[in-house]
Enzyme design. Sequence first.
Site, mmCIF file in Angstrom:
data_model
loop_
_atom_site.group_PDB
_atom_site.id
_atom_site.type_symbol
_atom_site.label_atom_id
_atom_site.label_comp_id
_atom_site.label_asym_id
_atom_site.label_seq_id
_atom_site.Cartn_x
_atom_site.Cartn_y
_atom_site.Cartn_z
ATOM 1 C CG ASP A 54 29.126 -28.058 -2.618
ATOM 2 O OD1 ASP A 54 29.719 -27.755 -3.671
ATOM 3 O OD2 ASP A 54 29.713 -28.118 -1.508
ATOM 4 C CE LYS A 123 32.987 -32.546 -6.358
ATOM 5 N NZ LYS A 123 33.196 -31.426 -5.423
ATOM 6 C CD GLU A 125 34.646 -28.662 -1.167
ATOM 7 O OE1 GLU A 125 35.170 -27.904 -0.312
ATOM 8 O OE2 GLU A 125 33.803 -28.265 -1.998
ATOM 9 C CD GLU A 192 36.887 -25.345 -7.440
ATOM 10 O OE1 GLU A 192 36.317 -26.358 -6.997
ATOM 11 O OE2 GLU A 192 36.338 -24.225 -7.546
#
Length: 296
Positions: A54, A123, A125, A192
Amino acid sequence: MSLVPIGEPRHKITVASLREKKLHHEPITCLTAYDYSSARLIDEAGIDIVLVGDSLAQTMLGYENTLSVTLDEMLHHTRAVHRGVKHALLVADMPFGSYQADLNDAIRNAARFVKEAGAEVVKIEGGEKRADLIRRIIDAEIPVAGHIGLTPQSVNVMGGYKVQGKNLSGVEQLMRDAVALDRAGVALIVLEGIPREVAAMITAEVETPTIGIGAGPDCDGQVLVFHDILNLSFGHPAKFVRRYANVGAAITGAVQAFRADVAARQYPSDEESYHLPKETRSALDTVLERKRAMRR
Ligand code: KIV
């Protein structure tokens, strides 16, 4: 490590082959792609995972952050990427708002990525708090990738893009997040913006392959944003970004050279122009000559 030489036949990368790579300590490579041509180049260069991140909100659409990108925009780009990918595993980001509100909506939206856009994995988050939702999506036969640490969709909650897991409670939360995703059965976990030491602990603890971005070298694989490695992004790069080419400068140079050539009437040349076939040319000459003669 078995790097398939460029040009050699390659096997299709699957969720199972990523696990194999982790077992055999073979580094996993991942890059983002947002359109057909970049996806094709990345796939043909032998990258294992193509992620329609994104981050396209910023790199492709010029939004300030990832919060604005819509489900339809993500689907549109995923379809284009799908047309360029043959061997890599195709992972697509579920955008902000497409999975947080309602479980059934989340499953329906995840299914759209598979059914309408060719994604093989979606995916999501978040860690521990998303584990139940992720389990339900996997139950619906849709593989899911987790993403923990600095999760850009939480920018307003985090108060900016900050490295996560710097104190003891942060480290413990990250460990819980990783274990929860591992138990939920995710295909991979993106780590991340976390300290190298924490990423190494998580990677050793979980069976799921970990893919790091700003998480140090001890993850099972690494991901970077395509525009970042090419220096095609604007603004100051994050500490972990390595530039492998200066494509932004190459584009500017090419555009300026085109502009200068047109301004100086140096483009196009006669060789770059189409010409009439001989017979048409001589027929035209005859017509023009006749007209001139009638005017005299
Ligand atoms: O959107 C994105 O590009 C990502 C990354 C992991 C780079 O989620």
